[in-house]
Each structure stands twice: as structure tokens, then as C-alpha cells.
Design a protein around this motif. Structure first.
Motif, PDB file in Angstrom:
ATOM      1  N   LEU A   4       0.829  -1.203   0.000  1.00  0.00           N
ATOM      2  CA  LEU A   4       0.000   0.000   0.000  1.00  0.00           C
ATOM      3  C   LEU A   4       0.864   1.254   0.000  1.00  0.00           C
ATOM      4  O   LEU A   4       0.551   2.233  -0.691  1.00  0.00           O
ATOM      5  N   THR A   5       1.967   1.220   0.740  1.00  0.00           N
ATOM      6  CA  THR A   5       2.868   2.372   0.774  1.00  0.00           C
ATOM      7  C   THR A   5       3.409   2.681  -0.622  1.00  0.00           C
ATOM      8  O   THR A   5       3.478   3.848  -1.035  1.00  0.00           O
TER       9      THR A   5
ATOM     10  N   LEU B  47      -7.173   7.027  -3.334  1.00  0.00           N
ATOM     11  CA  LEU B  47      -8.087   6.253  -2.503  1.00  0.00           C
ATOM     12  C   LEU B  47      -9.504   6.668  -2.895  1.00  0.00           C
ATOM     13  O   LEU B  47      -9.965   7.749  -2.549  1.00  0.00           O
ATOM     14  N   VAL B  48     -10.155   5.820  -3.655  1.00  0.00           N
ATOM     15  CA  VAL B  48     -11.409   6.185  -4.310  1.00  0.00           C
ATOM     16  C   VAL B  48     -12.543   6.360  -3.312  1.00  0.00           C
ATOM     17  O   VAL B  48     -13.378   7.254  -3.449  1.00  0.00           O
ATOM     18  N   ASN B  49     -12.592   5.518  -2.288  1.00  0.00           N
ATOM     19  CA  ASN B  49     -13.720   5.556  -1.354  1.00  0.00           C
ATOM     20  C   ASN B  49     -13.232   5.566   0.090  1.00  0.00           C
ATOM     21  O   ASN B  49     -13.243   4.542   0.773  1.00  0.00           O
ATOM     22  N   PRO B  50     -12.780   6.723   0.583  1.00  0.00           N
ATOM     23  CA  PRO B  50     -12.293   6.803   1.962  1.00  0.00           C
ATOM     24  C   PRO B  50     -13.365   6.345   2.950  1.00  0.00           C
ATOM     25  O   PRO B  50     -14.557   6.553   2.745  1.00  0.00           O
ATOM     26  N   THR B  51     -12.925   5.683   4.017  1.00  0.00           N
ATOM     27  CA  THR B  51     -13.860   5.163   5.017  1.00  0.00           C
ATOM     28  C   THR B  51     -13.446   5.650   6.393  1.00  0.00           C
ATOM     29  O   THR B  51     -12.333   6.114   6.612  1.00  0.00           O
ATOM     30  N   ALA B  52     -14.367   5.517   7.336  1.00  0.00           N
ATOM     31  CA  ALA B  52     -14.113   5.886   8.722  1.00  0.00           C
ATOM     32  C   ALA B  52     -14.698   4.802   9.617  1.00  0.00           C
ATOM     33  O   ALA B  52     -15.680   4.160   9.267  1.00  0.00           O
ATOM     34  N   PRO B  53     -14.115   4.591  10.811  1.00  0.00           N
ATOM     35  CA  PRO B  53     -14.551   3.488  11.664  1.00  0.00           C
ATOM     36  C   PRO B  53     -15.255   3.907  12.953  1.00  0.00           C
ATOM     37  O   PRO B  53     -14.759   3.623  14.039  1.00  0.00           O
ATOM     38  N   PRO B  54     -16.366   4.606  12.906  1.00  0.00           N
ATOM     39  CA  PRO B  54     -17.027   4.932  14.170  1.00  0.00           C
ATOM     40  C   PRO B  54     -17.464   3.662  14.891  1.00  0.00           C
ATOM     41  O   PRO B  54     -18.134   2.806  14.328  1.00  0.00           O
ATOM     42  N   GLN B  55     -17.014   3.522  16.135  1.00  0.00           N
ATOM     43  CA  GLN B  55     -17.367   2.379  16.980  1.00  0.00           C
ATOM     44  C   GLN B  55     -17.029   1.051  16.293  1.00  0.00           C
ATOM     45  O   GLN B  55     -17.727   0.049  16.465  1.00  0.00           O
ATOM     46  N   GLY B  56     -15.961   1.072  15.506  1.00  0.00           N
ATOM     47  CA  GLY B  56     -15.492  -0.159  14.892  1.00  0.00           C
ATOM     48  C   GLY B  56     -16.212  -0.562  13.631  1.00  0.00           C
ATOM     49  O   GLY B  56     -15.871  -1.572  13.037  1.00  0.00           O
TER      50      GLY B  56
ATOM     51  N   THR C 238      -8.779  -1.541 -14.686  1.00  0.00           N
ATOM     52  CA  THR C 238      -8.778  -2.991 -14.551  1.00  0.00           C
ATOM     53  C   THR C 238      -8.348  -3.347 -13.131  1.00  0.00           C
ATOM     54  O   THR C 238      -7.390  -2.759 -12.612  1.00  0.00           O
ATOM     55  N   VAL C 239      -9.030  -4.298 -12.516  1.00  0.00           N
ATOM     56  CA  VAL C 239      -8.613  -4.780 -11.195  1.00  0.00           C
ATOM     57  C   VAL C 239      -7.392  -5.671 -11.374  1.00  0.00           C
ATOM     58  O   VAL C 239      -7.437  -6.656 -12.116  1.00  0.00           O
ATOM     59  N   THR C 240      -6.299  -5.342 -10.677  1.00  0.00           N
ATOM     60  CA  THR C 240      -5.044  -6.069 -10.867  1.00  0.00           C
ATOM     61  C   THR C 240      -4.461  -6.647  -9.583  1.00  0.00           C
ATOM     62  O   THR C 240      -3.517  -7.439  -9.651  1.00  0.00           O
ATOM     63  N   ASP C 241      -5.001  -6.289  -8.418  1.00  0.00           N
ATOM     64  CA  ASP C 241      -4.400  -6.802  -7.182  1.00  0.00           C
ATOM     65  C   ASP C 241      -5.367  -6.582  -6.022  1.00  0.00           C
ATOM     66  O   ASP C 241      -6.359  -5.839  -6.143  1.00  0.00           O
ATOM     67  N   PHE C 242      -5.049  -7.231  -4.900  1.00  0.00           N
ATOM     68  CA  PHE C 242      -5.790  -6.996  -3.661  1.00  0.00           C
ATOM     69  C   PHE C 242      -4.783  -6.961  -2.522  1.00  0.00           C
ATOM     70  O   PHE C 242      -3.892  -7.817  -2.429  1.00  0.00           O
ATOM     71  N   LEU C 243      -4.915  -5.959  -1.666  1.00  0.00           N
ATOM     72  CA  LEU C 243      -3.998  -5.774  -0.549  1.00  0.00           C
ATOM     73  C   LEU C 243      -4.754  -5.888   0.768  1.00  0.00           C
ATOM     74  O   LEU C 243      -5.810  -5.285   0.935  1.00  0.00           O
ATOM     75  N   ARG C 244      -4.205  -6.652   1.680  1.00  0.00           N
ATOM     76  CA  ARG C 244      -4.685  -6.630   3.066  1.00  0.00           C
ATOM     77  C   ARG C 244      -3.524  -6.168   3.924  1.00  0.00           C
ATOM     78  O   ARG C 244      -2.456  -6.796   3.931  1.00  0.00           O
ATOM     79  N   THR C 245      -3.730  -5.057   4.640  1.00  0.00           N
ATOM     80  CA  THR C 245      -2.607  -4.436   5.322  1.00  0.00           C
ATOM     81  C   THR C 245      -3.092  -3.554   6.459  1.00  0.00           C
ATOM     82  O   THR C 245      -4.263  -3.147   6.502  1.00  0.00           O
ATOM     83  N   GLN C 246      -2.185  -3.249   7.382  1.00  0.00           N
ATOM     84  CA  GLN C 246      -2.466  -2.267   8.419  1.00  0.00           C
ATOM     85  C   GLN C 246      -2.297  -0.870   7.835  1.00  0.00           C
ATOM     86  O   GLN C 246      -1.289  -0.579   7.196  1.00  0.00           O
ATOM     87  N   HIS C 247      -3.311  -0.029   8.049  1.00  0.00           N
ATOM     88  CA  HIS C 247      -3.238   1.351   7.570  1.00  0.00           C
ATOM     89  C   HIS C 247      -4.031   2.226   8.517  1.00  0.00           C
ATOM     90  O   HIS C 247      -5.195   1.933   8.826  1.00  0.00           O
ATOM     91  N   GLU C 248      -3.369   3.254   9.036  1.00  0.00           N
ATOM     92  CA  GLU C 248      -3.987   4.180   9.982  1.00  0.00           C
ATOM     93  C   GLU C 248      -4.527   3.438  11.202  1.00  0.00           C
ATOM     94  O   GLU C 248      -5.609   3.741  11.720  1.00  0.00           O
ATOM     95  N   GLY C 249      -3.777   2.442  11.645  1.00  0.00           N
ATOM     96  CA  GLY C 249      -4.135   1.721  12.858  1.00  0.00           C
ATOM     97  C   GLY C 249      -5.226   0.691  12.710  1.00  0.00           C
ATOM     98  O   GLY C 249      -5.723   0.170  13.726  1.00  0.00           O
TER      99      GLY C 249
END
Length: 296
Positions: free
Chosen positions: A192-193, A202-211, A266-277
């Protein structure tokens, strides 16, 4: 994980066992289980039924049909558009996460190579991160097609969830250099870095209220070479425990993917990673990818 073997099934006795194994996931729904006699025909007319065994115990099944690519020029002879449509893969719950599914797919690739077929294709739910990781990150598939309610909206046969059956199509060009490099560890996976330092949007920024993840109301503009589309990592639980939030994600991800594909990504990859905690999952979309299927 115990050692296991993989072989192609040809006899009805083996195929009855393969039908029984499917019921571990699909239950007794006759619309969902591929019956033994149908698998027998598939296996004897160009397709395959592959099974993984732990000793004498069948622990996984993968079914592939011989077909043609309807997205290609319909005036071409069928043999010019040959592909394998991968219809069903089921692994016993206690063996999931141990590489059985991955090895079944590698065996399917070998079956395609023996037949001189370059393309293996299947569809998957775009909100299931484990499938996205296997298909894109590990196997090297790409996706250029998004199907809205491919299997309809009726809650029948396990193909629609919360009135929704959207799918991404995974295209696995099994002879392509990109796939060879991914399978043999020769292509270093970008992080991701790397993408963010390369000005990925980042096309669709998200936020985690209460998880809980909350989707942005609409897809953002993407003018860079790479776009990152986030999905939550807990969708099966969300669909069970917070169905309204899950429906919101379903509508949102449909909007985002149809928007990005219209723009030529085109979709070319998928990342699972820690980002912003947070532990997060991102599709990587590449603009105007020069994907030459003839490369070996």
C-alpha cells in the motif's frame, strides 16, 4: 496441515463422494449441488473434476467446464475462444486456510495447459476479501467485468445474499508472464505504501465509528494511474449482524466498480494491510492496463 494429494475424478463412485462433499457448504439445495451424473459428463467431455485427499478422505473439490468466451468476437470459430469456466470449489471447513484451494487451482492450471487453453475464468462476490486475496494477489488474476445481480435477487440456491448477487469476473490468463511470475514468487508484490507514494487515489475513503466501516456516499474522482477501492474485511459477519450496513456496502461497491470500469480501469491486485491503525483491505485498479494476452 497434513500432506494431501490431488487427482482428477472419473468414476461415478468418486463423483458421488464429490457431490456429498459439496453439501458441506451448500446443504441439500438441489439448485446448488452439481450432481454426480453431471460431473461425470463434464469429466468425460473436456472438463474436469479435481479432488484433494488427506489419505483416503476427500477434503476438497474443484469443477471446471470447457466453454467459449462470449465476450470475444462471436463471428470467430468457437475453438478460437476456448476457455475453462471454473464452476465450483469447496474445501472442508477444517482444511480451509491451509493452501488446499490454492493447490486445487494450480492443478486446474495444469489441466488447462495440457489442453492448450490460455484462459480460466470464474466469478466471485466482490465483498469477500478472502476470495479477492486468493484470486488476485496469489493467483495473478485480473478483472475487467462487473456483473449486476448475475444470479438474480431471489434468496434461493445460496447465490443471492440480502437480495444481491453482484459478481466480479476473475480472468486467469494461465500462460501469461505476469501469472508465471506471481506463482513462482518472481514478481514482488507492491505494498500500500508503494501505491500511495506513486500517487494512487483512494477512491472511497472510510471511517470506523465504533469499529464499523462506513462507506463514502459516492465514488470519488480518480485521475491517477492507480485507484484503491476499500472493502470491509468482515462482510459475512456484517451480513448476519448488521444487514442494513451490509446493504449499504453492497450498493456502494456496485457504484464504485461500475464507475471505475467505465473509466477504463482494470482490477489487478488486492492488498490486506495495516493502515492508519486498522486492518484493511483494498482492491488495486490500474488504468488502461496494457494486458497483452499473447505474452508467455
Amino acid at each position: 496441515m497434513s500432506n494431501y494429494t490431488i487427482r482428477a475424478l472419473r468414476t461415478l463412485d468418486d463423483l458421488y463422494e464429490a457431490a456429498d462433499l459439496q453439501r458441506i457448504y451448500w446443504g441439500d439445495d438441489s439448485e446448488s449441488v452439481v450432481p454426480a451424473q453431471m460431473m461425470f459428463t463434464i469429466a468425460h467431455y473436456g472438463g474436469h473434476v479435481l479432488a484433494a485427499y488427506d489419505g483416503s478422505k476427500m477434503i476438497g473439490v474443484l469443477i471446471g467446464l470447457l466453454g467459449t468466451n462470449e465476450t470475444e468476437d462471436s463471428n470467430r470459430p468457437a475453438m478460437a475462444n476456448l476457455l475453462i469456466a471454473s464452476k465450483r470449489m469447496v474445501v472442508l471447513p477444517e482444511y480451509r486456510g491451509g493452501g488446499v484451494g490454492y493447490d486445487l487451482k494450480l492443478a486446474q492450471r495444469q489441466a488447462a495447459l495440457r489442453q492448450g487453453i490460455r484462459l480460466v475464468t470464474w466469478t466471485f462476490d466482490p465483498l469477500l476479501s478472502l476470495n479477492a486475496h486468493l484470486n488476485l494477489r496469489k493467483l495473478g488474476c485480473v478483472s475487467q467485468s462487473y456483473y449486476v445481480d448475475l444470479y438474480g435477487t431471489a434468496e434461493r440456491g445460496g447465490l443471492a445474499t440480502l437480495g444481491w448477487s453482484d459478481r466480479l469476473r476473475a480472468d486467469w490468463w494461465v500462460t501469461h508472464r505476469r501469472v508465471e511470475e506471481r506463482l513462482h514468487g518472481e514478481r514482488r508484490g507492491l505494498t500500500l505504501t508503494h501505491y500511495l507514494e506513486g500517487n494512487a487515489t483512494l477512491v472511497n475513503p472510510t471511517a470506523p465509528p465504533q469499529g464499523a466501516y462506513v462507506a463514502a456516499p459516492e465514488a470519488g474522482e480518480c485521475r491517477s494511474t492507480f485507484g484503491l477501492v476499500e472493502i470491509p474485511l468482515n462482510v459475512p459477519e456484517m451480513r448476519r449482524d448488521a444487514p442494513e450496513l451490509a446493504r449499504g456496502w453492497q450498493a456502494h461497491i456496485r457504484e464504485v466498480f461500475t464507475y471505475m470500469f467505465r473509466r477504463g480501469y482494470t482490477v489487478t491486485d488486492f492488498l490486506r494491510t495495516q493502515h492508519e491503525g486498522r486492518d484493511r483491505g483494498f482492491y488495486v485498479l490500474s488504468f488502461d492496463l496494457p494486458f497483452d494476452h499473447s505474452l508467455n
